[in-house]
Design an enzyme around this catalytic site. Structure first.
Site: not given
Ligand code: ZN
Ligand code: ZN
Length: 313
Positions: A198-200, A202, A227
């Site tokens: 996961y990241c901010t 995608g 997220i």
């Protein structure tokens, strides 16, 4: 690579008090082959001028990355316009910010770049046989408590520090490019598990997923919309939110508050705090956490040294 376009609009377009000028924060990305990024840039630039869009927009041969502040009343028409820019942008997923009470951008910057995100990879290395597998918020919540799954935070340490998924693993780097270089060795011990990235929003996981699959990892997943996508999906479907703290964002806001948990400490007095500031001494510009009390003592300087240096010039 050419062309930075910068301009600032009249202040009235930044006034959240008038319904007509109400703004929302959006982000989107898409990897697809763009033969001539300058043509797309010109079209987007026209759209931005016409619809009073602020933001940071990167276009390259490998795709497009848009983070912007748009007038709410124009959102649907902007979405339609972006979808019609290219056949590969049809039905594009647009993330809407969680915190729209503050403005993300007050200038516009559109740039044609070599890559939409600096990853240090040779695109040819990415095998087309692999695909991205996306998880919705319910699937994420189920996997969070599954021992067979491991969550890897693909963001930098300073992002993770103020908010993350419970039990997520962090590689402790401050540059994505380096993280990508090291990740396959780093996650070797989890090879048999389900790997959830996961990241901010995608964009970083999109490439990481393909990269680690091409290095022999099979069960690789990512959160749809990162997220931001997860939180919005939880809110929409009334699912429990398992992300704690603040979501770091790369715009004027610096964060979106998700829960009230404060996960870090003031760099100066070590009291609980999670407010980032950039040291206003330009020679330093350090991004650091400063509590309310220290911001009164040090203003927005990271140290007395920076304060002195700034005032002695
Ligand atoms: Zn402090
Ligand atoms: Zn400083």
């Amino acid at each position: 690579m050419s062309g930075i376009c910068n301009f600032i609009y009249n202040k009235k377009y930044l006034n959240q008090n008038f319904k007509n000028y109400l703004r929302i924060n959006i982000s989107l990305y898409k990897y697809f082959f763009i033969e001539n990024p300058e043509i797309i840039k010109k079209k987007i630039k026209n759209l931005c001028y016409k619809r009073k869009i602020f933001g940071r927009i990167y276009i390259s041969n490998e795709g497009i990355n848009i983070q912007a502040s748009v007038l709410k009343k124009y959102f649907q028409v902007i979405k339609k316009n972006i979808s019609s820019l290219h056949k590969d942008l049809k039905n594009i997923h647009i993330n809407i910010g969680i915190d729209n009470s503050r403005i993300s951008f007050n200038t516009l910057r559109i740039k044609v770049k070599k890559k939409i995100i600096s990853d240090g990879l040779n695109s040819i290395l990415l095998n087309k046989n692999f695909s991205n597998k996306y998880l919705n918020s319910k699937e994420v919540n189920n996997l969070l408590y599954n021992k067979e799954a491991v969550f890897i935070d693909m963001r930098n340490n300073y992002e993770h520090k103020i908010g993350h998924f419970k039990n997520a693993i962090l590689m402790n780097t401050s540059i994505f490019r380096i993280q990508l270089k090291k990740i396959c060795n780093y996650i070797n011990k989890y090879k048999k598990k389900k790997i959830v990235l996961y990241c901010t929003g995608g964009i970083r996981c999109e490439k990481t997923s393909l990269w680690i699959q091409s290095n022999g990892y099979k069960n690789v997943y990512q959160i749809r919309g990162g997220i931001i996508g997860y939180i919005n999906d939880c809110i929409k479907k009334k699912n429990s939110i398992n992300f704690i703290g603040k979501n770091f964002v790369f715009d004027l806001r610096l964060y979106e508050t998700i829960t009230k948990h404060i996960l870090s400490n003031c760099n100066q007095c070590h009291r609980k705090s999670d407010y980032y500031v950039n040291c206003i001494n330009n020679n330093c510009n350090l991004l650091f956490i400063q509590c309310e009390l220290c911001s009164k003592i040090y203003k927005s300087f990271c140290s007395k040294k920076c304060y002195k240096e700034f005032h002695c010039r």
